[in-house]
Design a protein around this motif. Structure first.
Motif, PDB file in Angstrom:
ATOM      1  N   ALA A 103     -54.804  40.703 -22.518  1.00  0.00           N
ATOM      2  CA  ALA A 103     -55.383  40.344 -21.218  1.00  0.00           C
ATOM      3  C   ALA A 103     -55.139  38.871 -20.912  1.00  0.00           C
ATOM      4  N   TYR A 104     -55.133  38.032 -21.955  1.00  0.00           N
ATOM      5  CA  TYR A 104     -54.893  36.604 -21.747  1.00  0.00           C
ATOM      6  C   TYR A 104     -53.458  36.357 -21.272  1.00  0.00           C
ATOM      7  N   PHE A 105     -52.502  37.000 -21.919  1.00  0.00           N
ATOM      8  CA  PHE A 105     -51.103  36.876 -21.483  1.00  0.00           C
ATOM      9  C   PHE A 105     -50.949  37.355 -20.046  1.00  0.00           C
ATOM     10  N   ALA A 106     -51.589  38.486 -19.722  1.00  0.00           N
ATOM     11  CA  ALA A 106     -51.495  39.024 -18.361  1.00  0.00           C
ATOM     12  C   ALA A 106     -52.128  38.054 -17.357  1.00  0.00           C
ATOM     13  N   PHE A 107     -53.261  37.487 -17.727  1.00  0.00           N
ATOM     14  CA  PHE A 107     -53.955  36.561 -16.834  1.00  0.00           C
ATOM     15  C   PHE A 107     -53.120  35.325 -16.531  1.00  0.00           C
ATOM     16  N   THR A 108     -52.548  34.722 -17.559  1.00  0.00           N
ATOM     17  CA  THR A 108     -51.760  33.507 -17.343  1.00  0.00           C
ATOM     18  C   THR A 108     -50.493  33.800 -16.545  1.00  0.00           C
ATOM     19  N   THR A 109     -49.914  34.990 -16.753  1.00  0.00           N
ATOM     20  CA  THR A 109     -48.709  35.354 -16.001  1.00  0.00           C
ATOM     21  C   THR A 109     -49.039  35.587 -14.529  1.00  0.00           C
ATOM     22  N   ILE A 110     -50.085  36.343 -14.270  1.00  0.00           N
ATOM     23  CA  ILE A 110     -50.487  36.609 -12.878  1.00  0.00           C
ATOM     24  C   ILE A 110     -50.878  35.313 -12.184  1.00  0.00           C
ATOM     25  N   ARG A 111     -51.560  34.451 -12.897  1.00  0.00           N
ATOM     26  CA  ARG A 111     -51.956  33.168 -12.309  1.00  0.00           C
ATOM     27  C   ARG A 111     -50.731  32.372 -11.887  1.00  0.00           C
ATOM     28  N   GLY A 112     -49.663  32.431 -12.697  1.00  0.00           N
ATOM     29  CA  GLY A 112     -48.450  31.712 -12.352  1.00  0.00           C
ATOM     30  C   GLY A 112     -47.819  32.221 -11.064  1.00  0.00           C
ATOM     31  N   PHE A 113     -47.944  33.542 -10.834  1.00  0.00           N
ATOM     32  CA  PHE A 113     -47.409  34.118  -9.593  1.00  0.00           C
ATOM     33  C   PHE A 113     -48.292  33.777  -8.391  1.00  0.00           C
ATOM     34  N   VAL A 114     -49.590  33.922  -8.584  1.00  0.00           N
ATOM     35  CA  VAL A 114     -50.530  33.733  -7.476  1.00  0.00           C
ATOM     36  C   VAL A 114     -50.642  32.272  -7.075  1.00  0.00           C
ATOM     37  N   SER A 115     -50.511  31.384  -8.063  1.00  0.00           N
ATOM     38  CA  SER A 115     -50.677  29.953  -7.799  1.00  0.00           C
ATOM     39  C   SER A 115     -49.413  29.207  -8.229  1.00  0.00           C
ATOM     40  N   PRO A 116     -48.344  29.284  -7.440  1.00  0.00           N
ATOM     41  CA  PRO A 116     -47.087  28.601  -7.799  1.00  0.00           C
ATOM     42  C   PRO A 116     -47.324  27.101  -7.983  1.00  0.00           C
ATOM     43  N   GLY A 117     -46.677  26.564  -8.983  1.00  0.00           N
ATOM     44  CA  GLY A 117     -46.836  25.136  -9.258  1.00  0.00           C
ATOM     45  C   GLY A 117     -47.919  24.821 -10.250  1.00  0.00           C
ATOM     46  N   SER A 118     -48.785  25.805 -10.527  1.00  0.00           N
ATOM     47  CA  SER A 118     -49.824  25.582 -11.531  1.00  0.00           C
ATOM     48  C   SER A 118     -49.195  25.493 -12.916  1.00  0.00           C
ATOM     49  N   GLU A 119     -49.720  24.612 -13.730  1.00  0.00           N
ATOM     50  CA  GLU A 119     -49.184  24.464 -15.081  1.00  0.00           C
ATOM     51  C   GLU A 119     -49.656  25.618 -15.962  1.00  0.00           C
ATOM     52  N   TYR A 120     -48.740  26.094 -16.791  1.00  0.00           N
ATOM     53  CA  TYR A 120     -49.140  27.085 -17.787  1.00  0.00           C
ATOM     54  C   TYR A 120     -49.885  26.363 -18.906  1.00  0.00           C
ATOM     55  N   PRO A 121     -50.915  26.994 -19.469  1.00  0.00           N
ATOM     56  CA  PRO A 121     -51.733  26.293 -20.459  1.00  0.00           C
ATOM     57  C   PRO A 121     -50.992  25.963 -21.758  1.00  0.00           C
ATOM     58  N   TYR A 122     -50.052  26.819 -22.144  1.00  0.00           N
ATOM     59  CA  TYR A 122     -49.324  26.617 -23.398  1.00  0.00           C
ATOM     60  C   TYR A 122     -47.849  26.961 -23.178  1.00  0.00           C
ATOM     61  N   GLY A 123     -47.003  26.336 -23.953  1.00  0.00           N
ATOM     62  CA  GLY A 123     -45.576  26.595 -23.839  1.00  0.00           C
ATOM     63  C   GLY A 123     -45.198  28.020 -24.155  1.00  0.00           C
ATOM     64  N   PHE A 124     -45.944  28.682 -25.041  1.00  0.00           N
ATOM     65  CA  PHE A 124     -45.564  30.039 -25.440  1.00  0.00           C
ATOM     66  C   PHE A 124     -45.965  31.096 -24.408  1.00  0.00           C
ATOM     67  N   VAL A 125     -46.611  30.668 -23.298  1.00  0.00           N
ATOM     68  CA  VAL A 125     -46.879  31.609 -22.198  1.00  0.00           C
ATOM     69  C   VAL A 125     -46.239  31.118 -20.895  1.00  0.00           C
ATOM     70  N   ASP A 126     -45.360  30.151 -21.000  1.00  0.00           N
ATOM     71  CA  ASP A 126     -44.731  29.554 -19.813  1.00  0.00           C
ATOM     72  C   ASP A 126     -43.574  30.424 -19.352  1.00  0.00           C
TER      73      ASP A 126
END
Length: 252
Positions: free
Chosen positions: A139-162
């Motif tokens: 769920a965490y991986f899914a959340f960070t990925t969806i957040r990246g789509f919904v909020s372009p330009g937002s920084e990913y919290p960690y390099g391994f989910v970027d």
């Protein structure tokens, strides 16, 4: 001794709140995207429950709760140690001479694991529980990925989910690798739970285990006993057959 255990657990709650103070005190909601901070809040909730339960001699949290928090705290420490960049050596001390990084990535994970090993009742976990714990990192991986789509330009919290840096292939590889790591470490916790004594090594008291957990423990013990008895009966039958000269393929 249960009072000392309760106070120790409430002290861990204080450490978790110190580590996450930028969120609950300063309103830095963006900080919630970090796995470390999420784990800090989970530790605060679970150990508030466990701490007051120890002080009042009430049932401890369910096994899957304490196991999950222990797993997430251990992952936080391991990822910090092996994956993340070291903390700035000039980072200021914020509590008892400790920096934020030392509290969240070193002291708290070690203390939570120590609590699991020494202060928590055992033989309540099953192998399936380790697989169920995987829902959180997925769920965490899914959340960070969806957040990246919904909020372009937002920084990913960690390099391994970027996703931007890794691409879909790299991200999926990390999902598999980190998911496997979660599963293996979860199975290690389940294995330790089965090896350690049922009663907590320190601070045990009557009623520490809730009736539902007692039932799960009894069912697990009964299953093990049946399996062991089945193996013993099979060995006895084979021995009797050899003793009477009636092994497989021999005439009756």
């Amino acid at each position: 001794m249960h009072v000392v255990v309760g106070l120790f657990r409430l002290f861990l709650v204080v450490l978790a709140l110190v580590g996450t103070r930028a969120i609950w005190r300063d309103g830095d909601i963006e900080g919630l995207i970090y796995f470390t901070n999420q784990t800090g809040f989970l530790v605060a909730i679970a150990f508030t429950w466990a701490g007051f339960a120890s002080l009042l001699r009430r049932p401890q949290p369910p096994a899957w709760v304490t196991g999950a928090v222990t797993l997430f705290a251990a992952i936080t420490g391991l990822v910090s140690w092996f994956v993340l960049a070291p903390e700035d050596p000039d980072a200021p001390a914020v509590f008892l001479g400790l920096t934020d990084g030392q509290i969240e990535h070193e002291v708290l994970p070690l203390a939570v694991v120590a609590d699991f090993l020494l202060l928590t009742p055992h033989r309540r976990l099953r192998g399936l529980t380790a697989a169920q714990w995987l829902l959180y990192p997925l769920a965490y991986f899914a959340f960070t990925t969806i957040r990246g789509f919904v909020s372009p330009g937002s920084e990913y919290p960690y390099g391994f989910v970027d996703l931007d840096a890794l691409g879909w292939t790299g991200l999926l590889v990390n999902v598999v690798l980190y998911g496997a790591g979660f599963l293996v470490l979860g199975l290690v916790l389940v294995g330790l739970d089965r090896l350690l004594p049922a009663r907590a090594l320190i601070g045990s008291y009557p009623g520490a285990v809730a009736p539902t957990d007692e039932v799960a423990r009894d069912v697990e013990g009964a299953d093990d006993a049946v399996a062991a008895r089945g193996g013993a009966d099979g060995a006895t039958d084979a021995s009797d057959a050899r003793a009477t000269g009636r092994g497989d393929g021999a005439p009756a």
